[in-house]
Design an enzyme around this catalytic site. Sequence first.
Site, PDB file in Angstrom:
ATOM      1  N   GLU A  96      -8.491  -7.588  -7.653  1.00  0.00           N
ATOM      2  CA  GLU A  96      -8.837  -6.161  -7.814  1.00  0.00           C
ATOM      3  C   GLU A  96      -8.934  -5.921  -9.080  1.00  0.00           C
ATOM      4  O   GLU A  96      -9.983  -5.149  -9.442  1.00  0.00           O
ATOM      5  CB  GLU A  96      -7.593  -5.403  -7.285  1.00  0.00           C
ATOM      6  CG  GLU A  96      -7.794  -4.942  -5.830  1.00  0.00           C
ATOM      7  CD  GLU A  96      -6.615  -5.966  -4.988  1.00  0.00           C
ATOM      8  OE1 GLU A  96      -6.062  -6.936  -5.672  1.00  0.00           O
ATOM      9  OE2 GLU A  96      -7.017  -5.789  -3.652  1.00  0.00           O
ATOM     10  N   HIS A 154       1.697   0.355   1.832  1.00  0.00           N
ATOM     11  CA  HIS A 154       0.419   0.651   2.542  1.00  0.00           C
ATOM     12  C   HIS A 154       0.351   1.985   2.433  1.00  0.00           C
ATOM     13  O   HIS A 154      -0.336   2.448   3.657  1.00  0.00           O
ATOM     14  CB  HIS A 154       0.094  -0.337   3.622  1.00  0.00           C
ATOM     15  CG  HIS A 154      -0.115  -1.617   3.232  1.00  0.00           C
ATOM     16  ND1 HIS A 154       0.743  -2.595   3.088  1.00  0.00           N
ATOM     17  CD2 HIS A 154      -1.221  -2.373   3.346  1.00  0.00           C
ATOM     18  CE1 HIS A 154       0.480  -3.910   2.666  1.00  0.00           C
ATOM     19  NE2 HIS A 154      -0.895  -3.674   3.029  1.00  0.00           N
TER      20      HIS A 154
END
Lengths: 312, 325
Positions: free
Chosen positions: B59, B128
């Site tokens: 990322e 999440h």
Amino acid sequence: MQKIRKFEQAAEQLFLEGKLPGFIHLYIGEEAIAAGVMATLNKNDYITSTHRGHGHMIAKGGDINLMMAELFGKTTGYCKGKGGSMHIADFSVGVLGANGVVGGGLPIAIGAGLGIKIKETSQVAIAFFGDGAANTGAFHESLNFASIFRLPVVFINENNQYASTAKKQETTSVENISDRAISYSIPGVTIDGNNVLAVYEAAKEAVERARDKGGPTLIEAKTYRLKGHFVGDPTKYREQTEVNNFWGKEPINIFEKQLINWEILNQKEINNINERLDNQILEAIKFAENSPEPLPEEALTDLFVDDTGYDY
Amino acid sequence: MKTITFSEALGEAILEEMQRDDTIFTYGEDIAKQGGIFGAYKSLLGKFPNRIFDTPISEEAIYGSALGAALVGMRPMVEFHFSDFLFTGIQSITLQIEKIRYMTGGQGKLHLLLRGPDGVSNSAAAQHSESIETIFMHIPGIKIIIPSTPYDIKGMIKTSLRSDDPIICFEHKSLYSQKGEVPEEEYLIPLGKADIKKEGKDITVVTISRMVHESLKAANELVKDGIDLEIIDLRTLLPWDKETVIKSVQKTNRLIIAHETWRRAGWGAEIASTIQEEAFDSLDAPIIRIGAYNVPMPFSSVLQNFVTPDKQNIITAAKKMMGEM
């Protein structure tokens, strides 16, 4: 090289006189790397630099008047006084910014490489970074990313032996940082970073490979940080004898002797170059000192292109 | 008009803009072969192989490379896998993307778009499920859009892909399969303009994303209690449409701010503070903020539903505000 050295010596002196705010990280002793690499590049090639970035900027064609004005925080500086030493950039000569974050430039360089690849031009992007940055996640992510997409990027590790105060041997798992290239299936080479011709040769080969769609290269240029991490660093982590020893290996003196031996320059010509550079540095300081401070309200400009976002 | 899903509208926006502008390219995890974990790229499978590609799970490199690509003239659009994973590459956003234009004195245009799913879904648990838009509202340097309908996502993504500033777009997981009307012809929606989803006279509800739909459900149920909500979907959080909110509060004299993100120091506090500073005399009651309880999102659906705000929180707050509880 000599222009970088003189700029850095002036910056050091001005900081010690209390004329420059902030932090100054000097490139003294490492000049051969910027000079050798940049000699292989075109103006439209890109580089990302580091917190120790004055040398990269000068070698890539940056204007030392605008650089010096930025060190003073003046409105005529490269960043209008908003960036300072650690954030000098000139996108028009391909310098995508010095960077105050160790390893911060590596992802930016691979992004430039992605852009070049998609546009299908023959440009290259160079990421300069230190031995400290070789231990960041950004380094490992970026080398892997550049390798799998065969990006036209050359990673130039300036191994100056110290990550801030930490010795490279005590913080890094490999003897040579270039050994890490094997993990990413790209060529890796270690060279004498104080030998400008060796730097040039290695960079030339890597840049040509990148332009020919041959993918990235990792070059480790071993050098030594002759000054502290920043101006004012008490440097309690190393012996002065070690520093003195490396002053005997600094790149400019070595190259000057070679040029004289090879009868490319004589001492008089070298003196003339030095005199010309001294005048340029004095001019830059004069330009900076005579430039206006920014108006306070100028803090509320340059955030977004549409000039919004300052209040709510 | 046609009726399509939020995902399909998003895919249409990306396709149309990529056809129009070949400097746009898009990359991220699981998009090119799989079509994106929530299907946003399904309609793009096999198209633009050089400009839509999958990346490693890196990322910091993904977000930072978007910055580099923008600086060399491209218009990158990155899909972040889950908003939670913005944190795994956060320095590239907060220390680089959000700062480089300002700290270089306005050099360069950062035409880049980061977008992806956020919010609560079925027992996705703490790593999440987050809604973290407030963080980007707090740190200056990136614009924030949070569309709630197929119509809005299409028009706002298209506008964002033509903008010269960095933008982050949060798309609630529960919205991707929701259907809505979208015009056949091309349209753009300007950023920074709220949408009044329902006019009302008693209480202004300022909201975004999934909570827009919860607010509309609450408004329907409150009809029987004689309470008339005005629902404002901000759509853009930075810059947010202060004028529309103030005008509404001047009419209703009451304000509820409803968001899914944590209540404590959530963006509702910023709106509430601004409104009391600038429209204090219009307020007949203290402003109420609705947000999640201040804990990481738990796994059990019983616990998750307790922590997450929904229409019932809005109904309860509205009744309290109108003095019925």
